[in-house]
Design a protein around this motif. Structure first.
Motif, mmCIF file in Angstrom:
data_model
loop_
_atom_site.group_PDB
_atom_site.id
_atom_site.type_symbol
_atom_site.label_atom_id
_atom_site.label_comp_id
_atom_site.label_asym_id
_atom_site.label_seq_id
_atom_site.Cartn_x
_atom_site.Cartn_y
_atom_site.Cartn_z
ATOM 1 N N PRO A 91 0.798 -1.241 0.000
ATOM 2 C CA PRO A 91 0.000 0.000 0.000
ATOM 3 C C PRO A 91 0.824 1.283 0.000
ATOM 4 N N PHE A 94 2.289 1.939 -3.475
ATOM 5 C CA PHE A 94 1.279 2.487 -4.388
ATOM 6 C C PHE A 94 1.015 3.955 -4.089
ATOM 7 N N ASN A 95 0.880 4.296 -2.828
ATOM 8 C CA ASN A 95 0.603 5.689 -2.467
ATOM 9 C C ASN A 95 1.699 6.623 -2.955
ATOM 10 N N ARG A 98 1.620 6.679 -7.049
ATOM 11 C CA ARG A 98 0.408 7.144 -7.732
ATOM 12 C C ARG A 98 0.513 8.562 -8.286
ATOM 13 N N HIS A 120 1.970 -8.448 -0.928
ATOM 14 C CA HIS A 120 0.628 -7.993 -1.288
ATOM 15 C C HIS A 120 -0.414 -8.833 -0.555
ATOM 16 N N GLU A 127 -7.095 0.677 -5.021
ATOM 17 C CA GLU A 127 -6.098 1.316 -5.873
ATOM 18 C C GLU A 127 -6.729 1.875 -7.152
ATOM 19 N N LEU A 271 -0.098 -1.537 -12.796
ATOM 20 C CA LEU A 271 -1.278 -0.681 -12.888
ATOM 21 C C LEU A 271 -1.164 0.194 -14.131
#
Length: 337
Positions: A91, A94-95, A98, A120, A127, A271
């Motif tokens: 997490p 990803f933050n 992004r 994960h 997300e 992603l």
């Protein structure tokens, strides 16, 4: 006496943060992980809510995950941003990645975020929803541990290999789906075992390759893909795109890396973000309106859009809080103390 404990969302979040920080996670990881856990609990995705917190801690206790790792964001190419999670949970990676993903997608219409070396445990919809909140179309995929047999096979090769998609809408929440390419999520089989419930036929096979509805036998055998060969092909695609394409582990390799520890998978995640405004220019509102016509055609005949149940649960939880099994509450409290 109730077998559940009622909590406001703020109380649930504070409980999660206290447990994770008490176990040695950094403030940044504590916040990022708890946000994802509470999102699952809030939306009544119980297999991805606070139920996952003890497993997060167990992964830490095996020495597999770095609880204070600071991910490295790498501006890899005009359309690609990479984040090396440095063997922390995903997490936070990803933050941190992004904003650069969004920036690149808005500049040229499409961009990719590759997260490497991450553990994960979470759903993918938080997300893709976060990307859709920026007005972008989003797609995410990741392998896991090799728990799933290919169509026609008897031995695990694939992970549960989820794929998620989000389409931003002019009003209200986005159109979102998030599903495993296995017939059911691994966490749901574990919940069936915990609750003493049988599985549906077609979900799993035992260690001999025979169909089973026993969750314990299923966990010792293999799960099955949804839709037979179609789900199997999608699972293979996800292995390739979120594995070799981004230079990370496939599900069988993640299982080997685990070496019997039985903790969260360690691998990568891919992603994609697409900006309708770049693709369509001044015609964007016209074509977005055409998408709304399709959604209306679905719901006006009594069908529901994916995630409508989650969004309804979210509204209820925002107003009334959540409840978790007393046994889970006590387990988390023990970790917090």
């Amino acid at each position: 006496m109730s077998d559940h404990i009622a909590l406001s969302l703020a109380e649930a979040h504070a409980l999660g943060c206290k447990a994770l920080s008490s176990q040695g996670f950094s403030a940044a990881h504590t916040q990022a992980i708890t946000d994802v856990l509470i999102a699952g609990q809030r939306d009544e995705c119980h297999s991805h809510g606070l139920y996952r917190l003890p497993g997060v801690v167990q992964t830490l206790k095996t020495g597999k995950v770095d609880p204070v790792a600071m991910p490295e964001v790498i501006d890899h190419a005009p359309g690609v941003v990479r984040v090396d999670a440095r063997f922390g949970f995903s997490p936070l990676a990803f933050n941190l990645g992004r904003p650069k993903l969004v920036e690149k997608a808005r500049r040229q219409g499409i961009a990719a975020l590759a997260i490497n070396n991450c553990y994960h445990f979470s759903a993918l919809w938080p997300e893709v929803e976060a990307i859709a909140a920026e007005g972008l179309v989003a797609l995410a995929m990741t392998p896991s541990h090799s728990w799933v047999a290919p169509a026609g096979g008897k031995r695990p090769v694939f992970g549960t290999n989820p794929i998620a998609f989000a389409w931003p809408r002019p009003e209200g929440p986005p159109f979102v789906f998030d599903f495993a390419t296995s017939a059911i999520a691994r966490g749901d089989i574990e919940l069936h075992r915990r609750d003493g419930k049988q599985l549906h036929e077609g979900w799993a096979i035992d260690s001999e390759g025979n169909p089973t509805t026993d969750p314990t036998a299923a966990l010792a055998g293999a799960m099955l893909t949804f839709g037979g060969h179609k789900g199997s092909a999608l699972a293979a695609m996800i292995e390739l795109m979120a594995g070799p394409l981004i230079g990370d582990l496939m599900s069988a390799e993640s299982m080997a890396y685990d070496a019997g520890a039985g903790v969260a998978p360690m691998h990568g995640e891919l992603l994609l973000a697409l900006d309708p405004k770049v693709f369509l220019g001044e015609d964007a509102p016209k074509h977005i309106a055409r998408a709304e016509t399709m959604f209306e055609a679905i719901v006006e005949q009594g069908a529901r859009l994916p995630s409508q149940r989650r969004f309804a649960a979210r509204a209820q939880s925002d107003a009334n809080g959540v409840s978790i099994p007393k046994s889970l509450y006590e387990a988390i409290m023990a970790l917090a103390n």
